[in-house]
Scaffold this motif. Structure first.
Motif, PDB file in Angstrom:
ATOM      1  N   ARG A   1      -4.443  -1.403  -9.372  1.00  0.00           N
ATOM      2  CA  ARG A   1      -4.917  -0.078  -8.854  1.00  0.00           C
ATOM      3  C   ARG A   1      -3.756   0.903  -9.120  1.00  0.00           C
ATOM      4  O   ARG A   1      -2.755   0.522  -9.835  1.00  0.00           O
ATOM      5  CB  ARG A   1      -4.485  -0.391  -7.270  1.00  0.00           C
ATOM      6  N   ARG A   2      -4.109   2.118  -8.994  1.00  0.00           N
ATOM      7  CA  ARG A   2      -3.234   3.432  -9.152  1.00  0.00           C
ATOM      8  C   ARG A   2      -2.052   3.058  -8.254  1.00  0.00           C
ATOM      9  O   ARG A   2      -1.970   2.674  -7.252  1.00  0.00           O
ATOM     10  CB  ARG A   2      -3.905   4.543  -8.909  1.00  0.00           C
ATOM     11  N   GLY A   3      -0.916   3.150  -9.204  1.00  0.00           N
ATOM     12  CA  GLY A   3       0.396   2.908  -8.208  1.00  0.00           C
ATOM     13  C   GLY A   3       0.903   1.726  -8.315  1.00  0.00           C
ATOM     14  O   GLY A   3       1.994   1.332  -8.179  1.00  0.00           O
ATOM     15  N   ASP A   4       0.484   0.775  -9.437  1.00  0.00           N
ATOM     16  CA  ASP A   4       0.977  -0.528  -9.412  1.00  0.00           C
ATOM     17  C   ASP A   4       2.262  -0.622 -10.104  1.00  0.00           C
ATOM     18  O   ASP A   4       3.217  -1.082  -9.869  1.00  0.00           O
ATOM     19  CB  ASP A   4       0.094  -1.428 -10.098  1.00  0.00           C
TER      20      ASP A   4
ATOM     21  N   ALA B   1       4.802   0.504  -7.841  1.00  0.00           N
ATOM     22  CA  ALA B   1       5.113  -0.396  -6.950  1.00  0.00           C
ATOM     23  C   ALA B   1       6.035  -1.481  -7.400  1.00  0.00           C
ATOM     24  O   ALA B   1       7.288  -1.922  -6.749  1.00  0.00           O
ATOM     25  CB  ALA B   1       3.779  -1.059  -6.431  1.00  0.00           C
TER      26      ALA B   1
ATOM     27  N   LEU C   1       0.773  -8.337  -5.339  1.00  0.00           N
ATOM     28  CA  LEU C   1       0.575  -7.552  -6.519  1.00  0.00           C
ATOM     29  C   LEU C   1       0.200  -8.020  -7.737  1.00  0.00           C
ATOM     30  O   LEU C   1      -1.090  -7.340  -8.094  1.00  0.00           O
ATOM     31  CB  LEU C   1       2.003  -6.682  -6.848  1.00  0.00           C
TER      32      LEU C   1
ATOM     33  N   ARG D   1       2.699   1.934  -3.396  1.00  0.00           N
ATOM     34  CA  ARG D   1       1.690   2.492  -4.212  1.00  0.00           C
ATOM     35  C   ARG D   1       1.402   3.785  -4.222  1.00  0.00           C
ATOM     36  O   ARG D   1       1.107   4.598  -5.166  1.00  0.00           O
ATOM     37  CB  ARG D   1       0.278   1.736  -4.206  1.00  0.00           C
ATOM     38  N   THR D   2       1.414   4.445  -3.182  1.00  0.00           N
ATOM     39  CA  THR D   2       0.910   5.757  -2.793  1.00  0.00           C
ATOM     40  C   THR D   2       1.976   6.817  -2.260  1.00  0.00           C
ATOM     41  O   THR D   2       1.703   7.946  -2.324  1.00  0.00           O
ATOM     42  CB  THR D   2      -0.203   5.836  -1.701  1.00  0.00           C
TER      43      THR D   2
ATOM     44  N   ASP E   1       0.711  -0.943  -0.076  1.00  0.00           N
ATOM     45  CA  ASP E   1       0.101   0.250  -0.105  1.00  0.00           C
ATOM     46  C   ASP E   1       0.772   1.348   0.008  1.00  0.00           C
ATOM     47  O   ASP E   1       0.625   2.101  -0.672  1.00  0.00           O
ATOM     48  CB  ASP E   1      -0.904   0.146   1.199  1.00  0.00           C
TER      49      ASP E   1
END
Length: 321
Positions: free
Chosen positions: A187-190, A193, A181, A147-148, A144
């Motif tokens: 998701r946004r940020g994959d 990541a 993953l 990703r962010t 998490d």
């Protein structure tokens, strides 16, 4: 692989207004806060300032999480940085001032006060019981954040989660993070990541080591590995912060704690520690082709790092920044 949370912070007394209505009056509360004798953890929770300052930043954030969690409706999913503090996953830089909670996309919940609600959905999110709430697992927490968050913050969290020499073993592995993953909905940020997982280092013992490795790569220096283990001719076992095998170059990265903290000194004074460290350096220099020494804070000034290492004979593929 451990799934337990990190050891609690050192014991300290938390004064909560709801528990001491007959003891803590508003006048005394205002006086202690104004004088700096007490520190506000969150609304209605206070600790003695001297005790608060003895806590590491990760322990301060964990205390904030624990206090805020007591006020949340049962069933909250504690996540991101809040979960990282509970698991003992340290990060580079400052901790947030609010507690992360993941909620469903359609709940309409808003962030406010001491809580940051992340409406990203709970489908496929790995979590475990946390009192009357839930806590994202170490792997989910690291992913998490990857990703962010900005690259270095995210990379430090991932490295801490997979840190091989952690007491009790790593909290998760690159393989588990990659599988998670791949299994979760996109998701946004994959993409970010995956880039962070590709550069992850289970040998990085703290967030500063993660930053050092990133700076060294960005400056064009050869590949290196962390925590190099070497038995010297004298029989002394030593560990190097970074080692460049292609050039047999040893890099020591000092923090001030090595010389000032009682945890490193035992019954030795700082002078004895410095002398021992110098003798250790002399032994290592006799067994490698190149040797450099930097302070951890030097990596905040990449040009200085570049100048020191190139002057010590380590080549770079890039010009001076």
């Amino acid at each position: 692989m451990s799934s337990t949370t990190a050891p609690p912070a050192p014991e300290l007394v938390v004064v909560r207004r709801r528990d001491h209505l007959d003891v803590v009056d508003d006048r005394r509360l205002r006086r202690n806060l104004a004088s700096g004798a007490w520190t506000r953890v969150t609304a209605g929770s206070y600790v003695v300032t001297a005790d608060w300052r003895r806590l590491r930043p990760i322990q301060q954030h964990r205390l904030l999480v624990d206090e805020v969690a007591q006020r949340l409706e049962p069933g909250a999913v504690i996540s991101h940085f809040a979960a990282a503090a509970e698991h003992g996953i340290d990060i580079l830089g400052a901790w947030p001032r609010r507690v992360d909670v993941t909620i469903e996309r359609a709940t309409g919940g808003r962030s406010g006060g001491a809580v940051k609600r992340r409406a990203i959905g709970l489908e496929g999110v790995q979590r475990a019981p946390f009192g009357v709430h839930e806590l994202t697992t170490p792997a989910q927490t690291a992913l998490d954040i990857a990703r962010t968050s900005p690259f270095l913050v995210a990379a430090s969290a991932v490295d801490q989660a997979i840190w091989a020499d952690r007491d009790g073993g790593p909290l998760t592995t690159i393989e588990e993070l990659t599988s998670l993953l791949d299994a979760e909905p996109r998701r946004r940020g994959d993409v970010r990541a995956r880039r962070i997982l590709d550069a992850a280092d289970p040998g990085a013992a703290n967030p500063r080591e993660t930053k050092a490795a990133h700076v060294l790569r960005s400056l064009g220096f050869p590949s290196s590995r962390s925590q190099e283990r070497r038995m010297l001719r004298s029989g002394r076992l030593v560990f190097g912060d970074r080692y460049f095998p292609e050039h047999d170059h040893w890099l020591e990265i000092d923090g001030r704690g090595k010389y000032l903290s009682p945890d490193f000194g035992d019954d030795r004074d700082p002078a004895e520690i410095v002398i021992d460290e110098k003798n250790r350096e002399n032994e290592i220099r006799r067994e490698v082709r190149g040797f450099s020494r930097l302070e951890a804070t030097d990596f905040d000034a990449p040009r200085l790092v570049y100048d020191v290492l190139t002057a010590d004979g380590l080549p770079s593929t890039k010009p001076r920044p």
